[in-house]
Scaffold this motif. Structure first.
Motif: not given
Length: 199
Positions: A13-23
Motif C-alpha cells: 500500500l502507498v498512503l499519503q499523509r498530509v500535514a501543514m506544508m508537508v506531504n
C-alpha cells in the motif's frame, strides 16, 4: 527494517499523509485483513519544495535512506526520473509521455528485465479528472476520482497495477504480479503518479 524490504514484493500500500506544508508517503505491507501493515519505506517532502526529487527512508525517523528518485532535468515536461538505491546505484527509471498524457496519462518505466508502459485504466475518468483540475481552488482538495494505472510489458503482460482506494486522502493498493518488477521502482513510480500527476 531492511532497505531491501521491497525486493520481490507482490503487493503493498502507498498512503499519503498530509500535514501543514508537508506531504508524507508511507509504503506499507498489506496485513492479512487487507489493512495497512508494517512500514516498508517512508518519504516526506515539503509541499513548497521541488517535487523532482524524493528520498525514501527505511525508518520513521528518516535516518536511513533506502532509495530515491530524481529528475534528470527540472523543467522538462517529459523528464526522465532515475530510481537509485541507497548507495546511488541506478535500479530503474520512468518518464511521462507528455504527448499521450494530454488526454490520458501515460508513463514508461524500465528496470532489470522489465520495460513497461502504464496508462490510466479508464479514459472517461482521465477526461473528468482533467476537467476537475481546471476548476479554481481545487489544488488542495482531494480528487473525487478514483483513478487506476496499469503497466504492461511489450508482450501485454501486467507488471504493475496501482488502484486508488476509497478514502478522504490518497491511498493506493499496488500489485506487482510475480514480483517481476523491483519493488523500489514500483513504489517510486506509484508515489510519482500521485506527486507528479499534474506535471
Amino acid at each position: 527494517m531492511s532497505s531491501t524490504a521491497l525486493l520481490g514484493i507482490e503487493r503493498f500500500l502507498v498512503l499519503q499523509r498530509v500535514a501543514m506544508m508537508v506531504n508524507r508517503y508511507e509504503v506499507r505491507a498489506v496485513a492479512p485483513d487487507g489493512s495497512p501493515g508494517a512500514l516498508l519505506a517512508l518519504a516526506q517532502q515539503k509541499r513548497v519544495a521541488f517535487k523532482e526529487e524524493v528520498t525514501f527512508y527505511a525508518d520513521e525517523d528518516r535516518r536511513t535512506p533506502a532509495f530515491s528518485f530524481k529528475a534528470r532535468s527540472r523543467m522538462d515536461l517529459g523528464a526522465t526520473y532515475d530510481v537509485r538505491d541507497a548507495e546511488g546505484t541506478p535500479v530503474g527509471l520512468f518518464r511521462k509521455d507528455f504527448g499521450k498524457s494530454l488526454l490520458r496519462s501515460t508513463w514508461h518505466l524500465e528496470a532489470a528485465g522489465v520495460r513497461a508502459t502504464g496508462r490510466e485504466r479508464n479514459a472517461n475518468v482521465a477526461l473528468a479528472r482533467r476537467a476537475w483540475e481546471l476548476l479554481p481552488f481545487v489544488n488542495d482538495l482531494p480528487s473525487p476520482f478514483r483513478f487506476h494505472f496499469d503497466f504492461v510489458d511489450e508482450s501485454g503482460q501486467l507488471v504493475l497495477s496501482s488502484q486508488r482506494l476509497r478514502s478522504l486522502r490518497d491511498r493506493y493498493e499496488v500489485t506487482v504480479p510475480g514480483g517481476r518488477l523491483d519493488g523500489r521502482v514500483a513504489a517510486a513510480m506509484c508515489v510519482a503518479l500521485d506527486a507528479l500527476q499534474s506535471r
